[in-house]
Design an enzyme around this catalytic site. Sequence first.
Site, short mmCIF file in Angstrom:
data_model
loop_
_atom_site.label_atom_id
_atom_site.label_comp_id
_atom_site.label_asym_id
_atom_site.label_seq_id
_atom_site.Cartn_x
_atom_site.Cartn_y
_atom_site.Cartn_z
N HIS A 245 0.85 -1.19 0.00
CA HIS A 245 0.00 0.00 0.00
C HIS A 245 0.89 1.24 0.00
O HIS A 245 1.98 1.23 0.57
CB HIS A 245 -0.92 0.01 1.23
N GLU A 303 -7.68 -4.97 -0.66
CA GLU A 303 -8.18 -5.68 -1.83
C GLU A 303 -8.21 -7.20 -1.64
O GLU A 303 -9.04 -7.88 -2.24
CB GLU A 303 -7.34 -5.34 -3.08
#
Length: 361
Positions: A245, A303
């Site tokens: 991320h 995700e």
Amino acid sequence: MANGLDDVVAAETVLSDVDGVGGHLTIRGHSLMELAGRRRYAQVVRLLFDGFFDDLPSDAELEKAIGKARVEVFDRVQPMLAQLAPLDIYSGMRAGMAVLPDGDSLADALRLIAAPAVLTPALLQLGRGETPVVPDEKADHAGDMLRMLSGTASPALAKALDSYLVTVCDHGLNASTFATRVVASTQAGLTSAILAGLGALKGPLHGGAPGPVIEMLDAIEASGDATAWLRKEIAHGERIMGFGHRVYRVRDPRADALKTVVRQLGSRSETGSRLALAETVEQAALEVLRIAKPQRSIQTNVEFYTALLLEAVGFPKEAFSNVFAAGRVAGWIAHAREQQATGRLIRPQSRYVGPVPDLVA
């Protein structure tokens, strides 16, 4: 200056705070864990909208108003659904939302909340050769979205989807939220601002990862060896979807929130076996990434378990970004209103690094 605006503060906000070092997400003064699975999506919409609309009703009345907005949106877009159906599902949703009035009222905001929840099931139904299901204004938002998708909505699946919408409702100044604020700063209407957010979300570096997670899990299941498959992908320079991320240097707290929801659905045999596979892949991926990229802290992101949850409630992977937008639209609207209230146009400077013309004396 970093080309990606890393560490540049571009706005002051009361809406959310992303602690990338500590791994915490705060939304309007509440931790994510206080909200996900405990507050309904309509309640969190009201939390985000508080102070940005003068006529904001109670939680119960807002739920009813969102239901009415779903019916209104369906009536408005129904004549054009056949034209939208040949487009990919995301482009069809975006085009349908573009016909909504471009105002700044609460009614305009609620239509934008309703639109992804209405358009996504309708376009999926048309793609299967079926007739779109009319919204039920008395149903809760997530439950009605699933009912329009498949004709039924079990309480467990509706709660799971509702928890997902809450989990992704806002997340700092990400690319789509920044795009929304830039357009809102021009005093364009909410629809224009949200369309900017939708455009940014479509890019694979922002909103396109959950679908490929499913493809990865399927490929690993077929191979029978998660570690070998992951090592091969990294050796070929491929990204491991669902990991890493831009802000978090530790585990994404949204991953844990969604993993909890998927585990609660685990009594369904198919979901339970899928979760077991995902947990095996997750542990293998974290170890392979630790060895392959020791200089970086690459952890599980939102995700990874988004893919499992949306698959479990019945959405095909090509619609995952649509469902993400159905949750994030509330945050986009709140940010747009917050930016409009400043009265300030977002106009950063750039540094010219190109060739310089000869100056004539």
